[in-house]
Design a protein around this motif. Structure first.
Motif, mmCIF file in Angstrom:
data_model
loop_
_atom_site.group_PDB
_atom_site.id
_atom_site.type_symbol
_atom_site.label_atom_id
_atom_site.label_comp_id
_atom_site.label_asym_id
_atom_site.label_seq_id
_atom_site.Cartn_x
_atom_site.Cartn_y
_atom_site.Cartn_z
ATOM 1 N N VAL A 244 38.165 42.103 35.923
ATOM 2 C CA VAL A 244 39.418 41.832 36.625
ATOM 3 C C VAL A 244 40.572 42.290 35.743
ATOM 4 C CG1 VAL A 244 40.935 40.042 37.546
ATOM 5 C CG2 VAL A 244 38.461 39.888 37.910
ATOM 6 N N ASP A 251 45.542 43.399 43.904
ATOM 7 C CA ASP A 251 44.906 43.055 45.173
ATOM 8 C C ASP A 251 45.220 41.611 45.564
ATOM 9 O OD1 ASP A 251 43.694 45.576 44.950
ATOM 10 O OD2 ASP A 251 42.000 44.738 43.847
ATOM 11 N N LEU A 257 42.172 33.753 42.599
ATOM 12 C CA LEU A 257 41.130 34.339 41.759
ATOM 13 C C LEU A 257 39.827 33.550 41.895
ATOM 14 C CD1 LEU A 257 40.375 36.517 39.726
ATOM 15 C CD2 LEU A 257 41.281 35.071 37.903
ATOM 16 N N CYS A 283 37.973 48.486 37.265
ATOM 17 C CA CYS A 283 38.065 47.066 37.595
ATOM 18 C C CYS A 283 37.463 46.784 38.970
ATOM 19 C CB CYS A 283 39.525 46.609 37.574
ATOM 20 S SG CYS A 283 40.282 46.638 35.939
ATOM 21 N N ASP A 284 36.789 45.654 39.084
ATOM 22 C CA ASP A 284 36.285 45.197 40.380
ATOM 23 C C ASP A 284 37.415 44.618 41.214
ATOM 24 O OD1 ASP A 284 33.362 45.619 39.970
ATOM 25 O OD2 ASP A 284 33.666 44.175 38.361
ATOM 26 N N GLN A 285 38.429 44.091 40.551
ATOM 27 C CA GLN A 285 39.537 43.462 41.244
ATOM 28 C C GLN A 285 40.743 43.470 40.317
ATOM 29 O OE1 GLN A 285 39.266 39.123 42.317
ATOM 30 N NE2 GLN A 285 39.067 39.915 44.404
ATOM 31 N N THR A 286 41.928 43.522 40.903
ATOM 32 C CA THR A 286 43.148 43.393 40.099
ATOM 33 C C THR A 286 43.891 42.143 40.550
ATOM 34 O OG1 THR A 286 44.353 44.853 41.625
ATOM 35 C CG2 THR A 286 43.404 45.857 39.639
ATOM 36 N N VAL A 287 44.606 41.531 39.623
ATOM 37 C CA VAL A 287 45.278 40.267 39.906
ATOM 38 C C VAL A 287 46.685 40.308 39.322
ATOM 39 C CG1 VAL A 287 44.338 39.215 37.812
ATOM 40 C CG2 VAL A 287 45.095 37.752 39.682
#
Length: 318
Positions: A244, A251, A257, A283-287
């Motif tokens: 992440v 996203d 999260l 990255c699988d996900q951004t926060v």
């Protein structure tokens, strides 16, 4: 007949001087080309060559100075940082105390604990301590620590698995301020992370400034260097961790999260440009961090602390 006299002493008249000989092939060789003209920086005595030699010498001196710095011990300066490092059992080798300083409880504790741990205590003139610390705000105290020994990313992952908790690792993508690095290490230790990974190039290292900002936690938390951060993140993904990244154009927000309770890598971008393209794509996900309107973005260490606190909160609940 003139010029053909057979009498003794007669000589052939000629306008040429010396013996009449052939060229011996020298004229043909003299007409041959000498090849392409050398570059200006390759010509002896040419100004461009002198400039090129000066640049080369300067680069060699820079590399030499860097090598010397990499083998020299670091100095943590300041009363509070020195005391915190001693309390944290930072592997110090010497405590320098300026002569004639005002003694308070921090100086007393530093000297007492240093002697108890076998750390050499040396009294030095204040002007000498100024020179040793490059005129930092040492307040009469400086702690000498050896060069930091970095772990391997595999060692960080192994330590995370051995903890019995879902792995939580912090990776820094181009954070070049050692104060931010030290603060991230301190937050990582405070919120239960198992280690920190920094790139080998274009990144801050564990210097005296990072030691000071981390308040000695760099001695307790493994910090690893990755030759290629993107490849290291992919290896961690192959090992079952989710990646992440902190990003302003993310996203989701940290409030959403859901991956917090999973084996996780939190990636923090640089102070200016954020995440690099390749790292962001990995990255699988951004926060992002929800903030009030009109407020500027947080710096790397503060952002890391906020997200790590949220991860720790969700893990306590889950």
């Amino acid at each position: 007949m003139a010029g053909n006299d057979k009498r003794r002493g007669g000589m052939r008249k000629s306008n040429k001087k010396g013996m009449v000989v052939g060229s011996g092939g020298q004229r043909r060789r003299g007409l041959r080309g000498k090849g392409p003209t050398p570059k200006a920086e390759d010509r002896v005595s040419h100004p461009a060559k002198r400039r090129a030699d000066a640049r080369k010498n300067a680069e060699q001196q820079r590399i030499k100075r860097k090598a010397q710095q990499d083998t020299q011990p670091e100095l943590v300066a300041g009363r509070n940082p020195v005391v915190e490092c001693i309390r944290a059992d930072v592997p110090a080798t010497g405590l320098y105390v300026a002569q004639g300083i005002d003694i308070d409880e921090r100086v007393t504790e530093a000297v007492r604990e240093a002697k108890a741990r076998g750390i050499a205590v040396v009294d030095v003139p204040r002007i000498e301590l100024d020179r040793m610390t490059n005129k930092a705000m040492h307040q009469g105290l400086a702690l000498q620590v050896p060069q930091f020994t970095y772990a391997h990313p595999d060692d960080v992952l192994a330590a995370a698995h051995d903890s019995g908790m879902p792995p939580l690792i912090v990776a820094l993508d181009g954070v070049t301020d050692p104060r931010n690095l030290g603060a991230v290490i301190r937050s990582a230790a405070a919120f239960g992370a198992h280690g920190v990974i920094v790139p080998q190039r274009r990144s801050a290292g564990i210097t005296a400034v990072a030691w000071r900002t981390s308040a000695g936690t760099a001695a307790k938390l493994p910090v690893a260097k990755a030759v290629n951060l993107t490849r290291t993140l992919k290896d961690l993904k192959d090992a079952g961790l989710m990646v992440v990244g902190l990003d302003a154009d993310a996203d989701i927000t940290s409030d959403e999260l859901e991956l917090a309770t999973e084996p996780l890598v939190i990636v923090v971008g640089s102070e200016g440009r954020g995440l690099s393209r390749l790292v962001r794509e990995t990255c699988d996900q951004t926060v992002s961090i929800p903030m009030a309107a009109g407020v500027e973005s947080l710096n790397a260490s503060v952002a890391a602390g906020v997200v790590l606190a949220e991860v720790a909160r969700r893990r306590r609940k889950g």
